[in-house]
Design a protein around this motif. Structure first.
Motif, PDB file in Angstrom:
ATOM      1  N   HIS A 139       0.835  -1.216   0.000  1.00  0.00           N
ATOM      2  CA  HIS A 139       0.000   0.000   0.000  1.00  0.00           C
ATOM      3  C   HIS A 139       0.864   1.258   0.000  1.00  0.00           C
ATOM      4  O   HIS A 139       0.476   2.312   0.509  1.00  0.00           O
ATOM      5  CB  HIS A 139      -0.937  -0.015   1.209  1.00  0.00           C
ATOM      6  CG  HIS A 139      -1.878  -1.183   1.201  1.00  0.00           C
ATOM      7  ND1 HIS A 139      -2.933  -1.281   0.332  1.00  0.00           N
ATOM      8  CD2 HIS A 139      -1.881  -2.332   1.932  1.00  0.00           C
ATOM      9  CE1 HIS A 139      -3.561  -2.429   0.533  1.00  0.00           C
ATOM     10  NE2 HIS A 139      -2.945  -3.087   1.492  1.00  0.00           N
ATOM     11  N   ARG A 140       2.046   1.117  -0.604  1.00  0.00           N
ATOM     12  CA  ARG A 140       2.983   2.240  -0.675  1.00  0.00           C
ATOM     13  C   ARG A 140       2.396   3.412  -1.468  1.00  0.00           C
ATOM     14  O   ARG A 140       2.684   4.581  -1.161  1.00  0.00           O
ATOM     15  CB  ARG A 140       4.279   1.749  -1.322  1.00  0.00           C
ATOM     16  CG  ARG A 140       5.401   2.766  -1.369  1.00  0.00           C
ATOM     17  CD  ARG A 140       6.677   2.114  -1.871  1.00  0.00           C
ATOM     18  NE  ARG A 140       7.785   3.036  -1.917  1.00  0.00           N
ATOM     19  CZ  ARG A 140       9.034   2.703  -2.244  1.00  0.00           C
ATOM     20  NH1 ARG A 140       9.299   1.434  -2.561  1.00  0.00           N
ATOM     21  NH2 ARG A 140       9.996   3.604  -2.273  1.00  0.00           N
ATOM     22  N   ASP A 141       1.576   3.109  -2.475  1.00  0.00           N
ATOM     23  CA  ASP A 141       0.976   4.194  -3.275  1.00  0.00           C
ATOM     24  C   ASP A 141       0.037   5.052  -2.439  1.00  0.00           C
ATOM     25  O   ASP A 141      -0.267   6.197  -2.831  1.00  0.00           O
ATOM     26  CB  ASP A 141       0.204   3.603  -4.459  1.00  0.00           C
ATOM     27  CG  ASP A 141       1.139   2.989  -5.498  1.00  0.00           C
ATOM     28  OD1 ASP A 141       2.343   3.316  -5.462  1.00  0.00           O
ATOM     29  OD2 ASP A 141       0.667   2.184  -6.320  1.00  0.00           O
ATOM     30  N   GLU A 164      11.342   7.383   1.421  1.00  0.00           N
ATOM     31  CA  GLU A 164      11.437   6.665   0.152  1.00  0.00           C
ATOM     32  C   GLU A 164      12.667   5.751   0.132  1.00  0.00           C
ATOM     33  O   GLU A 164      12.602   4.609  -0.341  1.00  0.00           O
ATOM     34  CB  GLU A 164      11.527   7.660  -1.014  1.00  0.00           C
ATOM     35  CG  GLU A 164      10.228   8.323  -1.389  1.00  0.00           C
ATOM     36  CD  GLU A 164       9.348   7.424  -2.266  1.00  0.00           C
ATOM     37  OE1 GLU A 164       9.652   6.216  -2.381  1.00  0.00           O
ATOM     38  OE2 GLU A 164       8.356   7.933  -2.802  1.00  0.00           O
ATOM     39  N   TYR A 165      13.766   6.265   0.639  1.00  0.00           N
ATOM     40  CA  TYR A 165      15.007   5.480   0.649  1.00  0.00           C
ATOM     41  C   TYR A 165      14.831   4.196   1.456  1.00  0.00           C
ATOM     42  O   TYR A 165      15.185   3.103   0.984  1.00  0.00           O
ATOM     43  CB  TYR A 165      16.152   6.325   1.229  1.00  0.00           C
ATOM     44  CG  TYR A 165      17.411   5.521   1.460  1.00  0.00           C
ATOM     45  CD1 TYR A 165      18.279   5.244   0.409  1.00  0.00           C
ATOM     46  CD2 TYR A 165      17.724   5.031   2.733  1.00  0.00           C
ATOM     47  CE1 TYR A 165      19.428   4.490   0.608  1.00  0.00           C
ATOM     48  CE2 TYR A 165      18.868   4.286   2.942  1.00  0.00           C
ATOM     49  CZ  TYR A 165      19.713   4.012   1.885  1.00  0.00           C
ATOM     50  OH  TYR A 165      20.852   3.261   2.087  1.00  0.00           O
ATOM     51  N   ALA A 205      -0.576   8.872   5.337  1.00  0.00           N
ATOM     52  CA  ALA A 205      -1.372   7.816   4.718  1.00  0.00           C
ATOM     53  C   ALA A 205      -2.648   8.419   4.154  1.00  0.00           C
ATOM     54  O   ALA A 205      -3.407   9.085   4.870  1.00  0.00           O
ATOM     55  CB  ALA A 205      -1.692   6.731   5.735  1.00  0.00           C
ATOM     56  N   THR A 206      -2.887   8.197   2.884  1.00  0.00           N
ATOM     57  CA  THR A 206      -4.032   8.832   2.225  1.00  0.00           C
ATOM     58  C   THR A 206      -5.172   7.870   1.936  1.00  0.00           C
ATOM     59  O   THR A 206      -6.231   8.297   1.461  1.00  0.00           O
ATOM     60  CB  THR A 206      -3.577   9.462   0.894  1.00  0.00           C
ATOM     61  OG1 THR A 206      -3.043   8.430   0.052  1.00  0.00           O
ATOM     62  CG2 THR A 206      -2.524  10.531   1.132  1.00  0.00           C
ATOM     63  N   THR A 207      -4.982   6.580   2.207  1.00  0.00           N
ATOM     64  CA  THR A 207      -6.050   5.596   2.007  1.00  0.00           C
ATOM     65  C   THR A 207      -6.221   4.796   3.289  1.00  0.00           C
ATOM     66  O   THR A 207      -5.314   4.723   4.136  1.00  0.00           O
ATOM     67  CB  THR A 207      -5.716   4.630   0.857  1.00  0.00           C
ATOM     68  OG1 THR A 207      -4.567   3.841   1.225  1.00  0.00           O
ATOM     69  CG2 THR A 207      -5.422   5.382  -0.426  1.00  0.00           C
ATOM     70  N   ASP A 208      -7.397   4.184   3.436  1.00  0.00           N
ATOM     71  CA  ASP A 208      -7.653   3.357   4.622  1.00  0.00           C
ATOM     72  C   ASP A 208      -6.667   2.198   4.703  1.00  0.00           C
ATOM     73  O   ASP A 208      -6.167   1.864   5.786  1.00  0.00           O
ATOM     74  CB  ASP A 208      -9.083   2.813   4.594  1.00  0.00           C
ATOM     75  CG  ASP A 208     -10.120   3.902   4.823  1.00  0.00           C
ATOM     76  OD1 ASP A 208      -9.740   4.967   5.353  1.00  0.00           O
ATOM     77  OD2 ASP A 208     -11.300   3.673   4.476  1.00  0.00           O
ATOM     78  N   ILE A 250      -4.013   1.520   7.800  1.00  0.00           N
ATOM     79  CA  ILE A 250      -3.991   0.278   8.574  1.00  0.00           C
ATOM     80  C   ILE A 250      -2.597  -0.360   8.511  1.00  0.00           C
ATOM     81  O   ILE A 250      -2.060  -0.816   9.527  1.00  0.00           O
ATOM     82  CB  ILE A 250      -5.068  -0.700   8.041  1.00  0.00           C
ATOM     83  CG1 ILE A 250      -6.459  -0.144   8.315  1.00  0.00           C
ATOM     84  CG2 ILE A 250      -4.904  -2.064   8.692  1.00  0.00           C
ATOM     85  CD1 ILE A 250      -7.575  -0.922   7.632  1.00  0.00           C
ATOM     86  N   ALA A 251      -1.990  -0.366   7.326  1.00  0.00           N
ATOM     87  CA  ALA A 251      -0.655  -0.945   7.165  1.00  0.00           C
ATOM     88  C   ALA A 251       0.379  -0.177   7.971  1.00  0.00           C
ATOM     89  O   ALA A 251       1.246  -0.763   8.631  1.00  0.00           O
ATOM     90  CB  ALA A 251      -0.267  -0.960   5.689  1.00  0.00           C
ATOM     91  N   LEU A 252       0.285   1.154   7.959  1.00  0.00           N
ATOM     92  CA  LEU A 252       1.228   1.978   8.707  1.00  0.00           C
ATOM     93  C   LEU A 252       1.032   1.801  10.204  1.00  0.00           C
ATOM     94  O   LEU A 252       2.009   1.733  10.966  1.00  0.00           O
ATOM     95  CB  LEU A 252       1.073   3.447   8.310  1.00  0.00           C
ATOM     96  CG  LEU A 252       2.001   4.437   9.010  1.00  0.00           C
ATOM     97  CD1 LEU A 252       3.462   4.065   8.773  1.00  0.00           C
ATOM     98  CD2 LEU A 252       1.721   5.869   8.530  1.00  0.00           C
TER      99      LEU A 252
END
Length: 272
Positions: free
Chosen positions: A196-198, A207-208, A252-255, A259-261
């Motif tokens: 879900h990196r996008d 990013e690195y 984080a811009t998506t659900d 959750i992943a973060l």
């Protein structure tokens, strides 16, 4: 004036000084030197001397044929005798260690102390037990690091040392199990964050570290690789957190990304 009675130390109290031991010795090399002395003395039977790695047999030969060294100067005769002394001392020390292991194997096969008494040259089960513990002290001394506290050759001291070793092994096993559990969780948490990196808005630093994670994750099987992945995940989480604090905007811009973060943050906090 009556002398004050000297108080005996506790049987588990470590010795003040390390007992002198031959310890590590190139016994094969010493036998070779002893053989050379017999050859220099033109011992007519030297070809019958056992091989250098047959220390016991070579010593019996050297003892039986000591008279063959009379052609050598007194100093070299003395050197040969001293080599025999050190080799016998070395064998005596090694015999204690190996006998302790043999006793442990016998007990492991169900041998009772009463059965061990005659083969340990003692008369009672209790004496066999005590002798076995004294032998075990020699084995523990042989296995211990050089800076370890000297161990008394008493049953009490040996039992205390064995309990310490058992506790240390249990602690190591618990730590290793904890690492395995963390690593079992680490891979799916890291993979989910990358999946879900996008949905993340990382800066150059984040990013690195995400790139480093992506590189190591496909072949992450060894302990070293797991350690690297854990370090990269922690660095990525810290970088994302700093960016969020700096910009006051969610990274984080998506659900799914949130959750992943959150799972990654929880894992990193658990590890610290």
């Amino acid at each position: 004036m009556a002398r004050r009675a000297r108080k005996s130390p506790s049987p588990t109290t470590p010795l003040v000084k390390q007992p002198l031991r031959i310890g590590t010795l190139d016994a094969v090399g010493v036998v070779g030197e002893l053989r050379q002395l017999h050859e220099d003395a033109e011992d007519p039977s030297v070809e019958r001397m056992p091989a250098d790695d047959e220390v016991y047999g070579a010593l019996l030969y050297a003892e039986k044929h000591a008279g063959a060294l009379r052609r050598l100067p007194p100093e070299r005769q003395k050197a040969a005798a001293l080599k025999r002394v050190v080799l016998w001392e070395y064998l005596r020390e090694r015999a204690e260690v190996h006998q302790a292991r043999a006793v442990a194997d016998a007990r492991g096969t169900g041998a009772e102390w009463a059965e061990l008494a005659p083969v340990l040259a003692v008369k009672a089960s209790s004496a066999a037990y005590n002798k076995a513990k004294r032998l075990r002290a020699a084995a523990l001394a042989d296995e211990a690091p050089r800076d370890a506290e000297p161990l008394r050759r008493t049953p009490e001291a040996v039992i205390a040392a064995e309990n310490r070793i058992a506790r240390h092994k249990q602690a190591e096993q618990r730590a290793q199990e904890a690492v395995r559990r963390r690593h079992h969780i680490l891979v799916p948490v890291a993979q989910r964050l990358l999946d879900h990196r996008d949905g993340l808005v990382p800066d150059e630093d984040a990013e690195y570290w995400l790139d480093e994670m992506a590189e190591v994750l496909p072949s992450c099987t060894t302990a070293t690789q797991m350690t690297s992945l854990s370090r990269y995940l922690s660095a990525a989480v810290r970088a994302l957190s700093r960016r969020e604090q700096r910009t006051t905007l969610p990274v984080a811009t998506t659900d799914e990304a949130r959750i992943a973060l959150a799972a990654a943050v929880a894992l990193v906090m658990e590890q610290t």
